[in-house]
Write a protein that holds these residues in place. Structure first.
Motif, PDB file in Angstrom:
ATOM      1  N   UNK A 268      13.303   0.872-118.424  1.00  0.00           N
ATOM      2  CA  UNK A 268      13.477   0.429-117.037  1.00  0.00           C
ATOM      3  C   UNK A 268      13.528   1.612-116.072  1.00  0.00           C
ATOM      4  N   UNK A 269      14.134   2.704-116.520  1.00  0.00           N
ATOM      5  CA  UNK A 269      14.337   3.843-115.619  1.00  0.00           C
ATOM      6  C   UNK A 269      13.326   4.945-115.913  1.00  0.00           C
ATOM      7  N   UNK A 270      13.606   6.121-115.360  1.00  0.00           N
ATOM      8  CA  UNK A 270      12.661   7.235-115.498  1.00  0.00           C
ATOM      9  C   UNK A 270      13.078   8.245-116.563  1.00  0.00           C
ATOM     10  N   UNK A 271      14.013   7.880-117.433  1.00  0.00           N
ATOM     11  CA  UNK A 271      14.375   8.759-118.533  1.00  0.00           C
ATOM     12  C   UNK A 271      14.989   7.944-119.667  1.00  0.00           C
ATOM     13  N   UNK A 272      15.011   8.555-120.843  1.00  0.00           N
ATOM     14  CA  UNK A 272      15.611   7.905-122.008  1.00  0.00           C
ATOM     15  C   UNK A 272      17.044   8.387-122.174  1.00  0.00           C
ATOM     16  N   UNK A 273      17.837   7.595-122.897  1.00  0.00           N
ATOM     17  CA  UNK A 273      19.226   7.984-123.152  1.00  0.00           C
ATOM     18  C   UNK A 273      19.410   8.557-124.553  1.00  0.00           C
ATOM     19  N   UNK A 274      18.381   8.481-125.390  1.00  0.00           N
ATOM     20  CA  UNK A 274      18.431   9.071-126.726  1.00  0.00           C
ATOM     21  C   UNK A 274      18.494  10.589-126.618  1.00  0.00           C
ATOM     22  N   UNK A 275      18.829  11.242-127.722  1.00  0.00           N
ATOM     23  CA  UNK A 275      18.831  12.694-127.707  1.00  0.00           C
ATOM     24  C   UNK A 275      17.404  13.214-127.560  1.00  0.00           C
ATOM     25  N   UNK A 276      17.279  14.383-126.943  1.00  0.00           N
ATOM     26  CA  UNK A 276      15.958  14.960-126.732  1.00  0.00           C
ATOM     27  C   UNK A 276      15.241  15.207-128.058  1.00  0.00           C
ATOM     28  N   UNK A 277      15.998  15.661-129.053  1.00  0.00           N
ATOM     29  CA  UNK A 277      15.404  15.942-130.354  1.00  0.00           C
ATOM     30  C   UNK A 277      14.795  14.691-130.978  1.00  0.00           C
ATOM     31  N   UNK A 278      15.543  13.568-130.949  1.00  0.00           N
ATOM     32  CA  UNK A 278      15.037  12.337-131.555  1.00  0.00           C
ATOM     33  C   UNK A 278      13.838  11.806-130.774  1.00  0.00           C
ATOM     34  N   UNK A 279      13.887  11.911-129.449  1.00  0.00           N
ATOM     35  CA  UNK A 279      12.754  11.460-128.639  1.00  0.00           C
ATOM     36  C   UNK A 279      11.503  12.285-128.940  1.00  0.00           C
ATOM     37  N   UNK A 280      11.679  13.581-129.129  1.00  0.00           N
ATOM     38  CA  UNK A 280      10.539  14.437-129.451  1.00  0.00           C
ATOM     39  C   UNK A 280       9.950  14.076-130.813  1.00  0.00           C
ATOM     40  N   UNK A 281      10.822  13.792-131.775  1.00  0.00           N
ATOM     41  CA  UNK A 281      10.329  13.353-133.079  1.00  0.00           C
ATOM     42  C   UNK A 281       9.487  12.095-132.931  1.00  0.00           C
ATOM     43  N   UNK A 282       9.963  11.148-132.110  1.00  0.00           N
ATOM     44  CA  UNK A 282       9.230   9.895-131.923  1.00  0.00           C
ATOM     45  C   UNK A 282       7.852  10.157-131.323  1.00  0.00           C
ATOM     46  N   UNK A 283       7.780  11.083-130.365  1.00  0.00           N
ATOM     47  CA  UNK A 283       6.498  11.414-129.744  1.00  0.00           C
ATOM     48  C   UNK A 283       5.545  12.021-130.768  1.00  0.00           C
ATOM     49  N   UNK A 284       6.065  12.939-131.581  1.00  0.00           N
ATOM     50  CA  UNK A 284       5.203  13.559-132.595  1.00  0.00           C
ATOM     51  C   UNK A 284       4.805  12.556-133.677  1.00  0.00           C
ATOM     52  N   UNK A 285       5.655  11.575-133.927  1.00  0.00           N
ATOM     53  CA  UNK A 285       5.311  10.536-134.894  1.00  0.00           C
ATOM     54  C   UNK A 285       4.211   9.619-134.364  1.00  0.00           C
ATOM     55  N   UNK A 286       4.050   9.582-133.038  1.00  0.00           N
ATOM     56  CA  UNK A 286       2.970   8.786-132.459  1.00  0.00           C
ATOM     57  C   UNK A 286       3.395   7.729-131.466  1.00  0.00           C
ATOM     58  N   UNK A 287       4.684   7.647-131.141  1.00  0.00           N
ATOM     59  CA  UNK A 287       5.139   6.655-130.166  1.00  0.00           C
ATOM     60  C   UNK A 287       4.808   7.097-128.744  1.00  0.00           C
ATOM     61  N   UNK A 288       4.493   6.113-127.884  1.00  0.00           N
ATOM     62  CA  UNK A 288       4.245   6.379-126.464  1.00  0.00           C
ATOM     63  C   UNK A 288       5.486   5.987-125.656  1.00  0.00           C
ATOM     64  N   UNK A 289       5.853   6.796-124.691  1.00  0.00           N
ATOM     65  CA  UNK A 289       6.956   6.479-123.790  1.00  0.00           C
ATOM     66  C   UNK A 289       6.382   6.036-122.441  1.00  0.00           C
ATOM     67  N   UNK A 290       6.814   4.868-121.979  1.00  0.00           N
ATOM     68  CA  UNK A 290       6.350   4.332-120.699  1.00  0.00           C
ATOM     69  C   UNK A 290       7.576   4.056-119.838  1.00  0.00           C
ATOM     70  N   UNK A 291       7.627   4.678-118.664  1.00  0.00           N
ATOM     71  CA  UNK A 291       8.816   4.631-117.821  1.00  0.00           C
ATOM     72  C   UNK A 291       8.650   3.679-116.639  1.00  0.00           C
ATOM     73  N   UNK A 292       9.806   3.339-116.052  1.00  0.00           N
ATOM     74  CA  UNK A 292       9.858   2.555-114.817  1.00  0.00           C
ATOM     75  C   UNK A 292       9.165   1.197-114.940  1.00  0.00           C
ATOM     76  N   UNK A 293       9.529   0.480-115.972  1.00  0.00           N
ATOM     77  CA  UNK A 293       9.011  -0.867-116.184  1.00  0.00           C
ATOM     78  C   UNK A 293      10.173  -1.808-116.515  1.00  0.00           C
ATOM     79  N   UNK A 294      10.326  -2.865-115.727  1.00  0.00           N
ATOM     80  CA  UNK A 294      11.378  -3.850-115.960  1.00  0.00           C
ATOM     81  C   UNK A 294      10.777  -5.113-116.557  1.00  0.00           C
ATOM     82  N   UNK A 295      11.224  -5.541-117.743  1.00  0.00           N
ATOM     83  CA  UNK A 295      10.683  -6.766-118.336  1.00  0.00           C
ATOM     84  C   UNK A 295      11.180  -7.998-117.587  1.00  0.00           C
TER      85      UNK A 295
END
Length: 406
Positions: A268-295
Protein backbone atom coordinates in the motif's frame (compact mmCIF):
# COMPACT_ATOMS: atom_id res chain seq x y z
CA UNK A 1 33.00 -23.06 7.34
CA UNK A 2 35.31 -23.71 10.33
CA UNK A 3 38.15 -21.70 8.78
CA UNK A 4 35.78 -18.81 8.09
CA UNK A 5 34.53 -18.91 11.69
CA UNK A 6 38.03 -18.86 13.13
CA UNK A 7 39.09 -16.08 10.76
CA UNK A 8 36.08 -14.01 11.74
CA UNK A 9 36.60 -14.63 15.45
CA UNK A 10 40.18 -13.39 15.17
CA UNK A 11 38.91 -10.15 13.62
CA UNK A 12 37.06 -9.26 16.83
CA UNK A 13 38.77 -6.31 18.55
CA UNK A 14 37.60 -7.34 22.05
CA UNK A 15 36.28 -3.84 22.69
CA UNK A 16 36.12 -2.85 26.37
CA UNK A 17 32.83 -1.07 25.68
CA UNK A 18 31.33 -3.35 23.02
CA UNK A 19 28.67 -1.61 20.96
CA UNK A 20 27.72 -4.97 19.45
CA UNK A 21 26.53 -6.17 22.86
CA UNK A 22 24.50 -3.00 23.30
CA UNK A 23 22.82 -3.64 19.96
CA UNK A 24 21.61 -7.07 21.04
CA UNK A 25 18.17 -7.11 22.74
CA UNK A 26 19.37 -9.86 25.11
CA UNK A 27 22.86 -8.35 25.65
CA UNK A 28 24.75 -11.38 24.32
CA UNK A 29 28.30 -11.36 25.82
CA UNK A 30 29.93 -11.17 22.42
CA UNK A 31 33.58 -10.39 23.21
CA UNK A 32 33.54 -12.89 26.08
CA UNK A 33 32.21 -15.86 24.11
CA UNK A 34 34.54 -15.11 21.18
CA UNK A 35 37.51 -14.92 23.56
CA UNK A 36 36.57 -18.24 25.17
CA UNK A 37 36.25 -19.83 21.73
CA UNK A 38 39.65 -18.59 20.57
CA UNK A 39 41.19 -19.86 23.82
CA UNK A 40 40.01 -23.37 22.96
CA UNK A 41 36.96 -23.49 25.23
CA UNK A 42 34.13 -23.95 22.73
CA UNK A 43 31.88 -25.59 25.34
CA UNK A 44 32.45 -22.71 27.74
CA UNK A 45 31.60 -20.27 24.96
CA UNK A 46 28.51 -22.28 24.13
CA UNK A 47 27.40 -22.32 27.77
CA UNK A 48 27.76 -18.54 27.94
CA UNK A 49 25.50 -18.22 24.94
CA UNK A 50 22.94 -20.79 26.09
CA UNK A 51 22.72 -19.45 29.63
CA UNK A 52 22.12 -15.96 28.29
CA UNK A 53 19.75 -17.06 25.53
CA UNK A 54 18.49 -20.66 25.34
CA UNK A 55 17.52 -19.99 21.71
CA UNK A 56 20.98 -18.72 20.75
CA UNK A 57 21.36 -21.18 17.88
CA UNK A 58 17.99 -20.08 16.48
CA UNK A 59 18.70 -16.37 16.88
CA UNK A 60 22.06 -16.80 15.17
CA UNK A 61 20.11 -17.73 12.04
CA UNK A 62 16.96 -15.60 12.09
CA UNK A 63 17.87 -12.35 13.88
CA UNK A 64 18.22 -9.04 12.05
CA UNK A 65 21.97 -9.02 12.67
CA UNK A 66 22.71 -6.07 10.42
CA UNK A 67 20.28 -3.98 12.46
CA UNK A 68 21.54 -5.22 15.82
CA UNK A 69 24.90 -6.67 16.86
CA UNK A 70 26.75 -6.68 13.53
CA UNK A 71 25.30 -3.34 12.55
CA UNK A 72 27.11 -1.71 15.50
CA UNK A 73 30.45 -3.52 15.16
CA UNK A 74 33.20 -0.90 15.01
CA UNK A 75 34.97 -2.90 12.30
CA UNK A 76 32.05 -2.00 10.07
CA UNK A 77 32.86 1.72 10.16
CA UNK A 78 35.65 1.40 7.61
CA UNK A 79 35.09 -2.11 6.33
CA UNK A 80 33.15 -5.31 6.90
CA UNK A 81 31.81 -5.95 10.42
CA UNK A 82 32.73 -9.15 12.23
CA UNK A 83 30.25 -11.86 11.24
CA UNK A 84 29.07 -12.38 14.80
CA UNK A 85 26.09 -14.46 13.72
CA UNK A 86 28.31 -16.96 11.91
CA UNK A 87 30.53 -17.42 14.96
CA UNK A 88 27.53 -17.68 17.30
CA UNK A 89 25.84 -20.29 15.11
CA UNK A 90 28.94 -22.46 14.91
CA UNK A 91 29.45 -22.43 18.67
CA UNK A 92 25.77 -22.75 19.65
CA UNK A 93 25.12 -25.61 17.25
CA UNK A 94 28.14 -27.47 18.60
CA UNK A 95 27.05 -26.84 22.18
CA UNK A 96 23.47 -28.04 21.83
CA UNK A 97 24.73 -31.24 20.19
CA UNK A 98 27.28 -31.83 22.96
CA UNK A 99 25.04 -30.81 25.87
CA UNK A 100 24.20 -33.69 28.20
CA UNK A 101 21.09 -32.30 29.83
CA UNK A 102 20.12 -33.49 33.29
CA UNK A 103 17.02 -32.97 35.36
CA UNK A 104 17.49 -30.46 38.17
CA UNK A 105 16.25 -31.79 41.54
CA UNK A 106 12.61 -30.77 41.99
CA UNK A 107 11.72 -27.82 44.19
CA UNK A 108 8.24 -29.31 44.60
CA UNK A 109 6.34 -26.74 42.53
CA UNK A 110 4.52 -27.27 39.23
CA UNK A 111 4.28 -24.62 36.50
CA UNK A 112 2.25 -24.81 33.27
CA UNK A 113 3.62 -23.32 30.05
CA UNK A 114 0.98 -22.82 27.36
CA UNK A 115 2.53 -22.82 23.90
CA UNK A 116 5.92 -24.07 22.73
CA UNK A 117 7.05 -21.24 20.51
CA UNK A 118 10.08 -19.07 21.33
CA UNK A 119 8.50 -17.76 24.53
CA UNK A 120 7.36 -21.17 25.74
CA UNK A 121 10.67 -22.91 25.04
CA UNK A 122 12.65 -20.17 26.80
CA UNK A 123 10.44 -20.10 29.89
CA UNK A 124 10.21 -23.88 30.14
CA UNK A 125 14.00 -24.32 30.00
CA UNK A 126 14.69 -21.52 32.48
CA UNK A 127 12.13 -22.80 34.99
CA UNK A 128 13.30 -26.41 34.62
CA UNK A 129 16.84 -25.26 35.40
CA UNK A 130 15.45 -23.76 38.63
CA UNK A 131 13.91 -27.08 39.64
CA UNK A 132 10.30 -26.49 38.66
CA UNK A 133 8.19 -29.38 37.40
CA UNK A 134 7.22 -27.93 34.03
CA UNK A 135 4.45 -29.14 31.75
CA UNK A 136 4.18 -27.59 28.28
CA UNK A 137 0.78 -27.60 26.56
CA UNK A 138 1.03 -27.44 22.77
CA UNK A 139 -1.95 -27.30 20.39
CA UNK A 140 -0.03 -28.91 17.52
CA UNK A 141 1.82 -32.20 17.15
CA UNK A 142 5.35 -30.73 17.42
CA UNK A 143 7.07 -27.98 19.36
CA UNK A 144 8.27 -24.72 17.86
CA UNK A 145 5.23 -22.58 17.14
CA UNK A 146 6.25 -19.88 14.66
CA UNK A 147 9.75 -21.36 14.49
CA UNK A 148 8.39 -24.56 12.96
CA UNK A 149 5.23 -23.37 11.24
CA UNK A 150 6.05 -19.79 10.30
CA UNK A 151 9.73 -19.60 9.32
CA UNK A 152 10.70 -21.41 6.09
CA UNK A 153 13.14 -24.32 6.22
CA UNK A 154 15.75 -22.44 4.17
CA UNK A 155 16.00 -19.87 6.96
CA UNK A 156 15.68 -22.25 9.89
CA UNK A 157 16.26 -26.02 9.50
CA UNK A 158 13.59 -27.88 11.44
CA UNK A 159 16.00 -30.46 12.88
CA UNK A 160 17.11 -27.70 15.27
CA UNK A 161 13.67 -27.84 16.88
CA UNK A 162 13.91 -31.62 17.20
CA UNK A 163 17.10 -31.06 19.19
CA UNK A 164 15.22 -28.72 21.53
CA UNK A 165 12.47 -31.28 22.02
CA UNK A 166 15.06 -33.90 22.99
CA UNK A 167 16.76 -31.42 25.32
CA UNK A 168 13.52 -30.41 27.03
CA UNK A 169 12.48 -34.00 27.64
CA UNK A 170 15.93 -34.79 29.06
CA UNK A 171 15.50 -31.88 31.47
CA UNK A 172 12.32 -33.48 32.78
CA UNK A 173 9.93 -31.14 31.00
CA UNK A 174 6.64 -32.85 30.14
CA UNK A 175 4.97 -31.96 26.84
CA UNK A 176 1.30 -32.52 26.05
CA UNK A 177 0.69 -32.27 22.32
CA UNK A 178 -2.50 -31.66 20.31
CA UNK A 179 -4.15 -29.92 23.25
CA UNK A 180 -5.56 -26.39 23.17
CA UNK A 181 -6.07 -24.81 26.58
CA UNK A 182 -9.64 -23.54 26.64
CA UNK A 183 -11.22 -26.55 24.94
CA UNK A 184 -11.07 -29.69 27.14
CA UNK A 185 -10.01 -27.58 30.11
CA UNK A 186 -8.72 -24.12 30.94
CA UNK A 187 -6.80 -22.04 33.44
CA UNK A 188 -9.11 -22.88 36.35
CA UNK A 189 -8.47 -26.60 35.99
CA UNK A 190 -4.70 -26.06 35.84
CA UNK A 191 -4.80 -24.22 39.18
CA UNK A 192 -7.13 -26.90 40.55
CA UNK A 193 -4.58 -29.59 39.72
CA UNK A 194 -1.75 -27.92 41.59
CA UNK A 195 0.03 -25.72 39.08
CA UNK A 196 1.32 -22.73 41.04
CA UNK A 197 1.74 -20.44 38.04
CA UNK A 198 0.84 -20.44 34.36
CA UNK A 199 2.67 -18.84 31.45
CA UNK A 200 0.77 -18.06 28.25
CA UNK A 201 2.72 -17.87 25.00
CA UNK A 202 0.15 -18.79 22.35
CA UNK A 203 1.45 -16.41 19.70
CA UNK A 204 -0.46 -14.60 16.97
CA UNK A 205 -1.44 -17.33 14.55
CA UNK A 206 -4.73 -15.88 13.30
CA UNK A 207 -4.43 -13.78 10.14
CA UNK A 208 -5.90 -10.30 9.86
CA UNK A 209 -8.12 -9.95 6.82
CA UNK A 210 -8.41 -7.12 4.31
CA UNK A 211 -12.20 -6.97 4.59
CA UNK A 212 -12.70 -6.41 0.86
CA UNK A 213 -14.93 -8.09 -1.70
CA UNK A 214 -13.60 -11.41 -3.02
CA UNK A 215 -11.61 -12.41 0.06
CA UNK A 216 -13.58 -15.67 0.40
CA UNK A 217 -12.78 -16.90 -3.13
CA UNK A 218 -10.94 -20.18 -3.66
CA UNK A 219 -7.82 -18.59 -5.12
CA UNK A 220 -7.23 -16.49 -1.97
CA UNK A 221 -5.06 -17.67 0.93
CA UNK A 222 -3.50 -16.19 4.07
CA UNK A 223 0.27 -16.14 4.30
CA UNK A 224 0.47 -17.68 7.79
CA UNK A 225 -1.60 -20.65 6.61
CA UNK A 226 0.61 -21.11 3.55
CA UNK A 227 3.82 -21.13 5.59
CA UNK A 228 2.32 -23.73 7.94
CA UNK A 229 2.13 -26.32 5.13
CA UNK A 230 3.12 -24.95 1.70
CA UNK A 231 3.05 -28.45 0.22
CA UNK A 232 -0.75 -28.43 0.62
CA UNK A 233 -1.25 -25.52 -1.79
CA UNK A 234 -1.47 -25.35 -5.58
CA UNK A 235 -0.93 -21.68 -6.32
CA UNK A 236 -0.47 -21.82 -10.07
CA UNK A 237 2.32 -19.98 -11.87
CA UNK A 238 1.54 -16.33 -11.01
CA UNK A 239 0.81 -15.01 -7.53
CA UNK A 240 0.25 -11.69 -5.81
CA UNK A 241 1.48 -11.33 -2.24
CA UNK A 242 -0.25 -8.46 -0.44
CA UNK A 243 1.87 -7.02 2.37
CA UNK A 244 5.45 -5.92 3.00
CA UNK A 245 6.49 -7.57 6.26
CA UNK A 246 8.71 -10.57 6.90
CA UNK A 247 5.77 -12.97 6.48
CA UNK A 248 5.16 -11.61 2.99
CA UNK A 249 8.85 -12.04 2.15
CA UNK A 250 8.90 -15.61 3.49
CA UNK A 251 5.76 -16.45 1.51
CA UNK A 252 7.23 -15.06 -1.70
CA UNK A 253 10.56 -16.86 -1.31
CA UNK A 254 8.86 -20.14 -0.39
CA UNK A 255 6.52 -19.94 -3.39
CA UNK A 256 9.44 -19.34 -5.76
CA UNK A 257 11.19 -22.41 -4.37
CA UNK A 258 8.04 -24.42 -4.95
CA UNK A 259 7.85 -23.55 -8.62
CA UNK A 260 5.83 -20.33 -8.89
CA UNK A 261 7.22 -18.42 -11.86
CA UNK A 262 5.92 -14.89 -11.23
CA UNK A 263 5.72 -13.44 -7.72
CA UNK A 264 4.62 -9.87 -7.13
CA UNK A 265 4.85 -8.37 -3.63
CA UNK A 266 2.39 -5.49 -3.61
CA UNK A 267 2.43 -2.80 -0.91
CA UNK A 268 0.00 0.00 0.00
CA UNK A 269 2.81 2.41 0.86
CA UNK A 270 6.15 3.34 -0.66
CA UNK A 271 8.32 1.03 1.45
CA UNK A 272 8.38 -2.41 3.02
CA UNK A 273 8.50 -3.15 6.73
CA UNK A 274 10.60 -6.32 6.39
CA UNK A 275 14.31 -6.18 7.06
CA UNK A 276 16.43 -4.87 4.21
CA UNK A 277 18.42 -8.10 4.10
CA UNK A 278 15.33 -10.31 3.70
CA UNK A 279 13.85 -7.98 1.07
CA UNK A 280 17.10 -8.11 -0.90
CA UNK A 281 17.09 -11.90 -0.76
CA UNK A 282 13.54 -11.89 -2.14
CA UNK A 283 14.59 -9.63 -5.02
CA UNK A 284 17.54 -11.85 -5.89
CA UNK A 285 15.28 -14.90 -5.67
CA UNK A 286 13.11 -13.29 -8.35
CA UNK A 287 10.26 -11.51 -6.55
CA UNK A 288 9.03 -8.14 -7.85
CA UNK A 289 8.17 -5.31 -5.45
CA UNK A 290 5.30 -3.03 -6.49
CA UNK A 291 4.60 0.02 -4.34
CA UNK A 292 1.69 2.39 -3.74
CA UNK A 293 -1.14 0.03 -4.59
CA UNK A 294 -4.24 -0.39 -2.40
CA UNK A 295 -6.31 -3.55 -2.97
CA UNK A 296 -10.02 -2.80 -3.34
CA UNK A 297 -11.37 -6.11 -4.65
CA UNK A 298 -10.17 -9.66 -5.35
CA UNK A 299 -11.47 -11.59 -8.37
CA UNK A 300 -10.94 -15.05 -9.82
CA UNK A 301 -8.40 -13.48 -12.17
CA UNK A 302 -6.39 -11.37 -9.75
CA UNK A 303 -6.64 -8.21 -7.64
CA UNK A 304 -8.11 -4.82 -8.44
CA UNK A 305 -5.87 -2.06 -7.10
CA UNK A 306 -5.99 1.70 -6.84
CA UNK A 307 -2.90 3.89 -6.68
CA UNK A 308 -1.93 5.53 -3.39
CA UNK A 309 0.01 8.64 -2.38
CA UNK A 310 2.19 8.70 0.75
CA UNK A 311 3.45 11.56 2.87
CA UNK A 312 7.03 12.07 4.09
CA UNK A 313 6.36 9.58 6.91
CA UNK A 314 5.42 6.89 4.38
CA UNK A 315 1.77 7.01 5.47
CA UNK A 316 -0.93 6.62 2.82
CA UNK A 317 -2.76 9.95 2.59
CA UNK A 318 -4.91 9.38 -0.48
CA UNK A 319 -6.19 6.65 -2.79
CA UNK A 320 -6.60 7.57 -6.41
CA UNK A 321 -8.73 6.47 -9.35
CA UNK A 322 -8.79 4.60 -11.62
CA UNK A 323 -8.92 1.00 -10.41
CA UNK A 324 -6.93 -1.54 -12.42
CA UNK A 325 -6.79 -5.35 -12.43
CA UNK A 326 -3.44 -7.03 -11.75
CA UNK A 327 -3.76 -10.60 -12.97
CA UNK A 328 -2.70 -13.63 -10.94
CA UNK A 329 -3.60 -17.26 -10.39
CA UNK A 330 -3.55 -16.96 -6.60
CA UNK A 331 -3.52 -14.20 -3.99
CA UNK A 332 -1.80 -14.45 -0.60
CA UNK A 333 -2.72 -11.96 2.12
CA UNK A 334 0.07 -11.10 4.56
CA UNK A 335 -0.96 -7.91 6.34
CA UNK A 336 -0.40 -9.04 9.96
CA UNK A 337 -1.72 -11.44 12.56
CA UNK A 338 -3.74 -11.36 15.74
CA UNK A 339 -3.60 -13.63 18.81
CA UNK A 340 -5.10 -17.08 19.05
CA UNK A 341 -7.13 -15.68 21.88
CA UNK A 342 -9.31 -18.56 23.07
CA UNK A 343 -7.44 -18.77 26.37
CA UNK A 344 -7.38 -14.98 26.72
CA UNK A 345 -11.11 -14.50 26.27
CA UNK A 346 -12.17 -17.49 28.38
CA UNK A 347 -10.08 -16.78 31.47
CA UNK A 348 -11.83 -14.83 34.21
CA UNK A 349 -9.90 -11.80 35.42
CA UNK A 350 -7.53 -11.76 32.44
CA UNK A 351 -7.67 -8.41 30.65
CA UNK A 352 -6.77 -7.82 27.01
CA UNK A 353 -6.14 -4.58 25.14
CA UNK A 354 -7.84 -3.15 22.06
CA UNK A 355 -5.67 -5.35 19.81
CA UNK A 356 -6.73 -8.49 21.66
CA UNK A 357 -3.29 -8.88 23.27
CA UNK A 358 -2.75 -9.78 26.91
CA UNK A 359 -2.21 -6.88 29.30
CA UNK A 360 0.92 -7.36 31.40
CA UNK A 361 3.26 -5.44 33.66
CA UNK A 362 6.98 -5.08 32.91
CA UNK A 363 7.68 -8.59 34.22
CA UNK A 364 4.94 -10.33 32.27
CA UNK A 365 2.33 -10.64 35.04
CA UNK A 366 -1.22 -10.40 33.69
CA UNK A 367 -4.22 -9.00 35.55
CA UNK A 368 -4.99 -12.51 36.85
CA UNK A 369 -2.77 -13.50 39.82
CA UNK A 370 -0.49 -16.39 38.97
CA UNK A 371 -0.94 -16.00 35.21
CA UNK A 372 1.90 -14.58 33.12
CA UNK A 373 2.24 -13.96 29.39
CA UNK A 374 5.09 -13.49 26.96
CA UNK A 375 6.00 -13.39 23.29
CA UNK A 376 3.75 -12.34 20.43
CA UNK A 377 0.54 -12.80 22.46
CA UNK A 378 1.74 -9.71 24.36
CA UNK A 379 3.59 -7.64 21.75
CA UNK A 380 2.01 -8.76 18.49
CA UNK A 381 4.10 -10.24 15.69
CA UNK A 382 7.68 -9.43 16.70
CA UNK A 383 11.08 -11.12 16.50
CA UNK A 384 12.36 -14.27 18.19
CA UNK A 385 14.96 -12.39 20.20
CA UNK A 386 12.33 -9.96 21.53
CA UNK A 387 10.31 -12.96 22.72
CA UNK A 388 13.41 -14.32 24.47
CA UNK A 389 14.13 -10.95 26.07
CA UNK A 390 10.72 -10.76 27.76
CA UNK A 391 10.51 -14.48 28.47
CA UNK A 392 13.69 -14.43 30.56
CA UNK A 393 12.12 -11.75 32.76
CA UNK A 394 8.90 -13.73 32.95
CA UNK A 395 10.71 -16.89 34.10
CA UNK A 396 12.40 -15.02 36.95
CA UNK A 397 9.13 -13.25 37.82
CA UNK A 398 7.35 -16.61 38.03
CA UNK A 399 10.07 -17.88 40.35
CA UNK A 400 9.65 -14.84 42.63
CA UNK A 401 5.85 -15.18 42.55
CA UNK A 402 5.84 -18.86 43.49
CA UNK A 403 8.36 -18.29 46.28
CA UNK A 404 6.10 -15.56 47.70
CA UNK A 405 3.10 -17.90 48.00
CA UNK A 406 2.11 -19.03 51.51
Amino acid sequence: MAHNVITEAKRCLQCKNPLCKRGCPVSTPIPEFISAFLNGDILGAGKMLFDNNPLSVVCSLVCNHSGQCQGLCVKGIKGAPVEISTIENYISDHYIDALEAKKTPSNGHKVAVVGSGPAGITIAIKLAEMGYEVTVFESKSEIGGVLRYGIPYFRLPKDILDKYKKLMLAMGIKIRFNLTIGKPFGIEELFRDGFKAISIGTGVAWPINLNIKGETLGNVHYGVHYLHSPESFDLGKRIIVIGGGNVAIDVARTAIRRGVKEVKIVLRSDRYSATQEEAEYAKYDGAQFIYNKAPVEITENGVIFKNTVCDENHKVVSVLEPAELMEADSVLICVSQKPSNLILTQTEGLEINERGLAKINEDGATTRPGVFASGDVVKGAKTVVEAVQLSKRVAYAIDEYVKSLP
